[in-house]
Scaffold this active site. Sequence first.
Site, PDB file in Angstrom:
ATOM      1  N   CYS A   1     -34.731   5.144  24.545  1.00  0.00           N
ATOM      2  CA  CYS A   1     -33.914   6.217  25.101  1.00  0.00           C
ATOM      3  C   CYS A   1     -34.560   7.532  24.704  1.00  0.00           C
ATOM      4  CB  CYS A   1     -32.498   6.127  24.547  1.00  0.00           C
ATOM      5  SG  CYS A   1     -31.576   7.671  24.661  1.00  0.00           S
TER       6      CYS A   1
ATOM      7  N   CYS B   1     -28.317  11.895  22.130  1.00  0.00           N
ATOM      8  CA  CYS B   1     -27.725  10.588  22.409  1.00  0.00           C
ATOM      9  C   CYS B   1     -26.744  10.198  21.298  1.00  0.00           C
ATOM     10  CB  CYS B   1     -28.815   9.522  22.524  1.00  0.00           C
ATOM     11  SG  CYS B   1     -28.149   7.877  22.813  1.00  0.00           S
TER      12      CYS B   1
ATOM     13  N   GLU C   1     -40.130 -32.797  -1.912  1.00  0.00           N
ATOM     14  CA  GLU C   1     -38.742 -33.111  -2.258  1.00  0.00           C
ATOM     15  C   GLU C   1     -37.839 -32.695  -1.103  1.00  0.00           C
ATOM     16  OE1 GLU C   1     -37.611 -29.938  -5.356  1.00  0.00           O
ATOM     17  OE2 GLU C   1     -39.600 -30.559  -6.012  1.00  0.00           O
TER      18      GLU C   1
ATOM     19  N   LYS D   1     -39.237 -27.462   7.773  1.00  0.00           N
ATOM     20  CA  LYS D   1     -37.892 -27.590   8.325  1.00  0.00           C
ATOM     21  C   LYS D   1     -37.828 -28.649   9.430  1.00  0.00           C
ATOM     22  CE  LYS D   1     -35.639 -24.096   6.314  1.00  0.00           C
ATOM     23  NZ  LYS D   1     -35.190 -22.959   7.110  1.00  0.00           N
TER      24      LYS D   1
ATOM     25  N   CYS E   1     -30.684   5.072  29.495  1.00  0.00           N
ATOM     26  CA  CYS E   1     -29.886   4.730  28.322  1.00  0.00           C
ATOM     27  C   CYS E   1     -28.437   4.522  28.755  1.00  0.00           C
ATOM     28  CB  CYS E   1     -29.976   5.854  27.291  1.00  0.00           C
ATOM     29  SG  CYS E   1     -28.815   5.678  25.934  1.00  0.00           S
TER      30      CYS E   1
ATOM     31  N   ASP F   1       0.812  -1.210   0.000  1.00  0.00           N
ATOM     32  CA  ASP F   1       0.000   0.000   0.000  1.00  0.00           C
ATOM     33  C   ASP F   1       0.851   1.269   0.000  1.00  0.00           C
ATOM     34  OD1 ASP F   1      -2.389  -1.311  -0.010  1.00  0.00           O
ATOM     35  OD2 ASP F   1      -3.236  -0.047   1.596  1.00  0.00           O
TER      36      ASP F   1
ATOM     37  N   ASP G   1     -29.234 -28.668   1.770  1.00  0.00           N
ATOM     38  CA  ASP G   1     -28.585 -27.585   2.491  1.00  0.00           C
ATOM     39  C   ASP G   1     -27.350 -27.137   1.717  1.00  0.00           C
ATOM     40  OD1 ASP G   1     -28.243 -25.753   4.429  1.00  0.00           O
ATOM     41  OD2 ASP G   1     -27.470 -27.139   5.937  1.00  0.00           O
TER      42      ASP G   1
ATOM     43  N   TYR H   1     -34.108 -27.873  -9.346  1.00  0.00           N
ATOM     44  CA  TYR H   1     -35.450 -28.068  -8.796  1.00  0.00           C
ATOM     45  C   TYR H   1     -36.446 -26.986  -9.204  1.00  0.00           C
ATOM     46  CZ  TYR H   1     -33.493 -24.995  -5.200  1.00  0.00           C
ATOM     47  OH  TYR H   1     -32.886 -23.967  -4.537  1.00  0.00           O
TER      48      TYR H   1
ATOM     49  N   LYS I   1     -35.054 -30.821   1.006  1.00  0.00           N
ATOM     50  CA  LYS I   1     -34.488 -29.480   0.904  1.00  0.00           C
ATOM     51  C   LYS I   1     -32.990 -29.587   1.158  1.00  0.00           C
ATOM     52  CE  LYS I   1     -35.307 -24.792   2.489  1.00  0.00           C
ATOM     53  NZ  LYS I   1     -33.891 -24.410   2.497  1.00  0.00           N
TER      54      LYS I   1
ATOM     55  N   CYS J   1     -26.177   7.516  26.961  1.00  0.00           N
ATOM     56  CA  CYS J   1     -26.258   8.945  27.258  1.00  0.00           C
ATOM     57  C   CYS J   1     -26.902   9.223  28.609  1.00  0.00           C
ATOM     58  CB  CYS J   1     -27.001   9.684  26.146  1.00  0.00           C
ATOM     59  SG  CYS J   1     -28.776   9.383  26.128  1.00  0.00           S
TER      60      CYS J   1
END
Length: 698
Positions: A444, A450, A134, A332, A426, A48, A138, A244, A136, A429
């Site tokens: 807050c 804040c 069908e 699932k 908060c 760099d 992963d 699919y 699923k 603040c």
Amino acid sequence: MSAPGGLRDRDVDALSAEEAAAELAALADEIAGHDRAYYQDDAPAIADADYDRLRRRNEAIEARFPQLVRADSPSRRIGAPPAGGFAKVVHSRPMLSLNNGFTDADLAEFVAGVRRYLKELADDPSRPLAIMGEPKIDGLAVALRYEDGRFVVGATRGDGIEGEDITANLRTVRDVPDRIDDTLSVIEVRGEVYMTRADFESLNERQRDAGAKVFANPRNAAAGSLRQLDPMVTASRPLRFFAYAWGEISTPLADTHHGALDRLTRLGFAVNPIARLCGSVEEMVAFYHELAAQRSELPYDIDGCVFKVDRLDWQERLGAVSRAPRWAIAQKFAAERAETRLSAIRIQVGRTGTVTPVAELEPVTVGGVVVSRATLHNEDEIARKDVRVGDTVIVQRAGDVIPQIIGIVAARRGDDSEPYRFPEHCPECGSLAVREPGEVARRCSGGLICPAQAVERLIHFVSRGAYDIEGFGDRHVAAFYRDGLVRSPADIFRLHRRVAEIRDREGWGERSAANLLAAIEQRRRVPLDRFIYALGIRQVGEATARLLARTYQSYDGWREAMIAAADPAGEAYAELTAIDQIGPAVAADLIAFFREPHNLEALDALTEEVTVEDYVMPAARASSLSGKTVVFTGVLSTMTRSEAKAQAEALGAKVAGSVSAKTDYLIAGADAGSKAAKARALGVRTLSEAEFRDLIAG
DNA sequence: CAGCCTCGAGTTCT
DNA sequence: CTCGAGGCTG
């Protein structure tokens, strides 16, 4: 790419005009080469600091010989190439996600919903409804586009609208055919790229031997492999593909989903053989449980099954709700769970002041990923589960992504444990954190004072859906705020006056500073809807911002209207709340924003720096219904009310609930009552169901 | 007024 | 991804 000898080190003041011109040409060339290596090949050829030196040399010479500044000078070039190195691809048809189900009851509800929506099924409960089930897989969803039988573009799903162009990588996947033997001029095949468990194990072994990073699970391995900038690396990874679904297509594949899958098989795609046509909820439930039992013996990971209405004409009529089709559901499997200790509860402050408790966890692996944090949502949630610091908690990843705390292990709580006391101030603040009656969240009250809220608002301002300033992430925004470089949105556009301060920051250099400023310059013009969204007004997200932009067209028009709307009896207020989806609550927040003098000042400062483009109507599909207001009444015989409404809206019509002078058409089914009478009285054109069908067909 | 649906706001990890 | 709130529909 070595420098022309001798020239490089000469004092700028000693250069002749000819020498300067020659060196500028060489520098332009060399810097462009480094940019290419850095951005496109992701492999910087020099440090760099050296790169910065080249750029500074270029600028110094240009400063002395302004007349020699080249058209292709690095100092003029703005706009960084795509960050990750992949170009973007807009999907011809959006890649939708799926609604999720978890219980047998969810499956029954899905089928019932489909039956309710399709008139002929609602009327005749005995009529069969075939659903394709069908596994699923992963893995990673991708789209493969073929034109005249040749694979031309492959893309990731991305956000469903726009993905990344990974064509070169997908060509190396063995299940992705380079050519298909068919007459289809266009077909976009969709499916899942995955890795088998066995291949994953041996890949990790190789990685380990090579001292390279090992992957947490097959899914991550597949994802990592597809995201390689060098296709040669991808080629060495054992990736597979199952088709699919499909996107744009020049000729329909079949009448049914299972027919389409057969067709894809004949075209040469791998289609998962474990699929079954189910005729009832019971069969679907059985299929789901069989798959669950079989799960560990399959060669690849699956996380559930997908059920789709088999008839494609029904799929089309069912359509989609927001981003998920009504004709499919992802059922699932129960997510993996783990126990760990909750070491602390941290309080975060959001852009609107909402204080959110987050659980700090002792790191634990859940579903192949190490989790160390989980949201606790709010005060009530903590109380309901009686979560306390020091407790042992059960964690799972919701939808296999976001960690959530299911509950505590009561037996493992110490005697000295005390209920958690939610802070009333908060943490950033010190202002009172108040909870409005009827609301769950505590907020807050610090508002403009804040700092946490200010930083979050700025982060929102530069975020993707808003100003979308690349390379200006959360960390940078927070640091710039802290150091006073950016305190308001307008400050972002004044940063170019403070290049030196940026360049000299820890971790920054010539190149990164230039990139940031270039990214900012690119956003000096934005469309009105993005602008409105960027302001971060409460309850005004992307959709509402678009609605406002569409209604008021120009920034000035909007601003004036919002100020005028402060009078609840006035015309401006009536116009605002007449917008579909904008009621009194959203209007109140808009008005409150414009009532705050500080906000008006910030707006004016910002519009000094940027240009807000008038809203341009997206070209809607021309139809006899676009822009018309229609009302339905009576019982329709060939479709349900919600289906008719969705169709009308797809053609650009606005569907209203009652007949008024503004109504263009009343669509009357059987037994039309008072609405039909009112329409006649007002002279509104009444259409029969058949006439309406002709209209939408034409 | 209840029950949908949509939208917004918050969140995790790679 | 999930939850809560707002807005619309019936």
